[in-house]
Design a protein around this motif. Structure first.
Motif, PDB file in Angstrom:
ATOM      1  N   LEU A  61       0.723  -1.015   0.050  1.00 48.13           N
ATOM      2  CA  LEU A  61      -0.158  -0.060  -0.384  1.00 48.13           C
ATOM      3  C   LEU A  61       0.909   0.705  -0.128  1.00 48.13           C
ATOM      4  O   LEU A  61       0.444   2.106  -0.823  1.00 48.13           O
ATOM      5  N   LEU A  62       1.747   0.589   1.356  1.00 45.15           N
ATOM      6  CA  LEU A  62       2.644   2.584   0.001  1.00 45.15           C
ATOM      7  C   LEU A  62       3.214   2.188  -0.592  1.00 45.15           C
ATOM      8  O   LEU A  62       3.275   3.445  -1.401  1.00 45.15           O
ATOM      9  N   VAL A  63       3.903   1.090  -1.534  1.00 49.72           N
ATOM     10  CA  VAL A  63       4.538   1.237  -2.658  1.00 49.72           C
ATOM     11  C   VAL A  63       3.924   1.928  -3.813  1.00 49.72           C
ATOM     12  O   VAL A  63       3.768   3.324  -4.104  1.00 49.72           O
ATOM     13  N   ASP A  64       2.057   1.559  -3.200  1.00 49.98           N
ATOM     14  CA  ASP A  64       0.944   2.167  -4.016  1.00 49.98           C
ATOM     15  C   ASP A  64       0.547   3.799  -4.010  1.00 49.98           C
ATOM     16  O   ASP A  64       0.363   4.811  -5.163  1.00 49.98           O
ATOM     17  N   ASN A  65       0.835   3.764  -3.182  1.00 52.38           N
ATOM     18  CA  ASN A  65       0.484   5.306  -2.787  1.00 52.38           C
ATOM     19  C   ASN A  65       1.595   6.480  -3.191  1.00 52.38           C
ATOM     20  O   ASN A  65       1.538   7.395  -3.816  1.00 52.38           O
ATOM     21  N   LEU A  66       2.562   5.497  -3.163  1.00 51.97           N
ATOM     22  CA  LEU A  66       4.328   6.520  -4.073  1.00 51.97           C
ATOM     23  C   LEU A  66       3.934   6.354  -5.169  1.00 51.97           C
ATOM     24  O   LEU A  66       4.183   7.479  -6.423  1.00 51.97           O
ATOM     25  N   GLY A  67       3.138   5.286  -5.708  1.00 50.33           N
ATOM     26  CA  GLY A  67       3.178   5.327  -7.422  1.00 50.33           C
ATOM     27  C   GLY A  67       1.699   6.302  -7.787  1.00 50.33           C
ATOM     28  O   GLY A  67       1.871   7.253  -8.460  1.00 50.33           O
ATOM     29  N   ALA A  68       0.668   6.573  -6.889  1.00 47.68           N
ATOM     30  CA  ALA A  68      -0.073   7.497  -6.780  1.00 47.68           C
ATOM     31  C   ALA A  68       0.632   9.262  -7.028  1.00 47.68           C
ATOM     32  O   ALA A  68      -0.121   9.801  -7.967  1.00 47.68           O
ATOM     33  N   CYS A  69       1.410   8.857  -5.975  1.00 45.58           N
ATOM     34  CA  CYS A  69       1.995  10.798  -5.876  1.00 45.58           C
ATOM     35  C   CYS A  69       2.861  11.300  -7.313  1.00 45.58           C
ATOM     36  O   CYS A  69       2.995  12.232  -7.724  1.00 45.58           O
ATOM     37  N   GLU A  70       3.687   9.899  -7.673  1.00 47.85           N
ATOM     38  CA  GLU A  70       4.120  10.255  -9.012  1.00 47.85           C
ATOM     39  C   GLU A  70       3.722  10.078 -10.459  1.00 47.85           C
ATOM     40  O   GLU A  70       4.379  10.947 -10.801  1.00 47.85           O
ATOM     41  N   ARG A  71       2.628   9.866 -10.147  1.00 42.94           N
ATOM     42  CA  ARG A  71       1.066  10.060 -11.372  1.00 42.94           C
ATOM     43  C   ARG A  71       0.661  11.376 -11.907  1.00 42.94           C
ATOM     44  O   ARG A  71       0.791  12.073 -12.436  1.00 42.94           O
ATOM     45  N   ILE A  72       0.451  12.120 -10.226  1.00 40.12           N
ATOM     46  CA  ILE A  72       0.109  13.156  -9.881  1.00 40.12           C
ATOM     47  C   ILE A  72       1.556  14.869 -10.577  1.00 40.12           C
ATOM     48  O   ILE A  72       1.616  15.505 -11.502  1.00 40.12           O
ATOM     49  N   LEU A  73       2.586  13.757  -9.836  1.00 36.34           N
ATOM     50  CA  LEU A  73       3.436  14.982 -10.874  1.00 36.34           C
ATOM     51  C   LEU A  73       4.388  14.889 -11.669  1.00 36.34           C
ATOM     52  O   LEU A  73       4.574  15.717 -12.909  1.00 36.34           O
ATOM     53  N   LYS A  74       4.229  13.422 -12.268  1.00 35.61           N
ATOM     54  CA  LYS A  74       4.084  12.945 -14.190  1.00 35.61           C
ATOM     55  C   LYS A  74       3.714  13.458 -14.936  1.00 35.61           C
ATOM     56  O   LYS A  74       3.873  12.832 -16.287  1.00 35.61           O
ATOM     57  N   THR A  75       1.968  13.558 -14.626  1.00 35.04           N
ATOM     58  CA  THR A  75       0.917  14.021 -15.603  1.00 35.04           C
ATOM     59  C   THR A  75       0.718  15.678 -15.481  1.00 35.04           C
ATOM     60  O   THR A  75      -0.267  16.008 -14.985  1.00 35.04           O
ATOM     61  N   PRO A  76       1.306  16.189 -16.249  1.00 30.61           N
ATOM     62  CA  PRO A  76       0.514  18.031 -16.284  1.00 30.61           C
ATOM     63  C   PRO A  76      -0.483  18.090 -17.194  1.00 30.61           C
ATOM     64  O   PRO A  76      -0.774  17.212 -17.827  1.00 30.61           O
ATOM     65  N   MET A  77      -0.927  18.970 -16.798  1.00 31.79           N
ATOM     66  CA  MET A  77      -2.299  19.797 -17.944  1.00 31.79           C
ATOM     67  C   MET A  77      -1.383  19.371 -18.892  1.00 31.79           C
ATOM     68  O   MET A  77      -1.014  19.932 -19.492  1.00 31.79           O
ATOM     69  N   PRO A  78      -2.226  18.904 -20.028  1.00 30.68           N
ATOM     70  CA  PRO A  78      -2.296  18.990 -21.637  1.00 30.68           C
ATOM     71  C   PRO A  78      -1.854  20.188 -21.977  1.00 30.68           C
ATOM     72  O   PRO A  78      -2.271  21.299 -21.908  1.00 30.68           O
ATOM     73  N   LEU A  79      -0.449  20.457 -22.298  1.00 30.25           N
ATOM     74  CA  LEU A  79       0.137  21.894 -23.078  1.00 30.25           C
ATOM     75  C   LEU A  79      -1.076  22.196 -24.222  1.00 30.25           C
ATOM     76  O   LEU A  79      -1.246  24.235 -23.614  1.00 30.25           O
TER      77      LEU A  79
END
Length: 296
Positions: free
Chosen positions: A192-210
Motif C-alpha cells: 500500500l505504501l508503494v501504491d501511494n508512492l505511485g499515485a503521487c508520481e502519477r500526479i507529478l508526472k501528468t501535467p495539464m495538457p499543453l
C-alpha cells in the motif's frame, strides 16, 4: 462574532498564500489598457464596440476556468489522500512490527527500531523524491551510513527503502519470528505504501495538457483586451478600474489552478509534507517507548 469578522477580514486582506504576486503585473497592464481606451473615447475616437461582447461568451470562458480549477483541485486532493493513506499504512505497519515480531535475541529490539526508522525514511525519501531533491541529512539519522550512501545513488530512493523493509520482514519470517499470515498482512501494508508512492508520481508526472493550457491563456488574453471596448461607452473613466477588477478575477482563478496542480512543493498552498514527515517521526518515537505485554 466580532472575532470571526476580524478573522474573515484578515484572511481577505492576506497577501502571503494568495495569487496576487503571480497576476498583479497582468492586472495592472489590463487596467492601463482600459484607461487608454477611456482616453481615446473621451476624445471622440470610435473605440466603443459593445458587439465585441459576443466574440467570447462569458459562460464559455467561465466553464473553461471552472474545469481548469476543478481538475487542479482534484490533483491536490488526490495527493492529500495518498499521503493520508501513506501515513495510516506506516502507523499500522509500525504497530504490527512492534507488537507481532518476536524478540528471540537481545539485538532483536534494536533491529525492530531500525525497521521502524526505515518507515520514517520511506516518508522522508518520498517527500524528497517528489520534490526532485537529492537525499539530505534528514535521512542520515534514520538509516545506517552504508544505506545512506547507497540511497544517494538510487533513481527512486523510496523503492529502495521499501525493499529494505520487505527484506527485514522476510528475514523475520525465516527466523520464525512471525508466521505466514502475519507476513502477508505486513507485506500488504508495504504494498500500500508503494501504491501511494505511485499515485503521487502519477500526479507529478501528468501535467495539464499543453494545448488546453495555451488555449485557455489565449482566451483570457483576448477577453481581457476586448473588455474595455465593450464597456467604455457605459462606464467612461471607470473602464480601467473595472477592466483591472475583471482581469483580477479571471486571472486569479486560472492562477489558483496553476498553484495547486502540483501539491508537493514549498508554496503556501502546497501540502505540508515537512510537517507530515515530522509527525510520522513523532508517532514512531512514541511507539518505541511502549512495551507490548507479549514481550514483557
Amino acid at each position: 462574532m466580532v472575532r470571526k469578522e476580524a478573522q474573515w477580514l484578515q484572511t481577505a486582506l492576506r497577501i502571503k498564500g494568495s495569487v496576487i504576486s503571480a497576476i498583479y503585473q497582468q492586472v495592472i497592464l489590463f487596467g492601463i489598457f482600459g484607461v487608454l481606451i477611456s482616453i481615446l473615447y473621451h476624445f471622440k475616437v470610435p473605440v466603443s464596440q459593445p458587439i465585441l461582447g459576443s466574440v467570447i461568451p462569458s459562460i464559455v470562458l467561465g466553464l473553461l476556468l471552472v474545469f481548469r480549477t476543478n481538475t487542479a483541485y482534484e490533483r491536490f486532493w488526490e495527493g492529500r489522500k495518498s499521503w493520508g493513506s501513506m501515513v495510516n499504512a506506516i502507523r499500522n505497519l509500525a504497530r504490527q512490527i512492534w507488537v507481532s515480531i518476536d524478540e528471540k535475541e537481545p539485538e532483536d529490539k534494536s533491529r525492530k527500531i531500525d525497521a521502524l526508522n526505515l518507515l520514517v525514511a520511506f516518508g522522508v525519501s518520498t517527500k524528497l523524491h517528489l520534490r526532485g531533491e537529492p537525499i539530505s541529512s534528514d535521512l542520515e539519522e534514520l538509516i545506517s551510513q552504508s544505506k545512506y550512501i547507497k540511497l544517494k545513488n538510487m533513481n527512486n530512493p523510496p523503492l529502495e527503502v521499501a525493499f529494505w523493509i520487505s527484506d527485514y520482514l522476510e528475514q523475520q519470517y525465516n527466523r520464525n519470528c512471525i508466521n505466514s499470515y502475519q507476513l502477508a498482512s505486513l507485506q500488504s501494508l508495504l504494498n500500500l505504501l508503494v501504491d501511494n508512492l505511485g499515485a503521487c508520481e502519477r500526479i507529478l508526472k501528468t501535467p495539464m495538457p499543453l494545448a488546453y493550457a495555451i488555449h485557455l491563456k489565449q482566451l483570457l488574453l483576448l477577453y481581457c483586451f476586448l473588455l474595455p471596448f465593450q464597456i467604455v461607452q457605459s462606464l467612461g473613466w471607470w473602464t480601467g478600474f473595472i477592466s483591472a477588477l475583471v482581469s483580477f478575477t479571471l486571472l486569479g482563478i486560472e492562477a489558483i489552478g496553476l498553484e495547486i496542480e502540483n501539491p508537493f512543493g514549498y508554496d503556501e498552498n502546497d501540502l505540508p509534507l515537512d510537517a507530515i514527515c515530522t509527525n510520522i517521526k513523532l508517532n514512531i518515537d512514541d511507539l518505541t517507548t511502549l512495551t507490548p505485554s507479549v514481550h514483557k
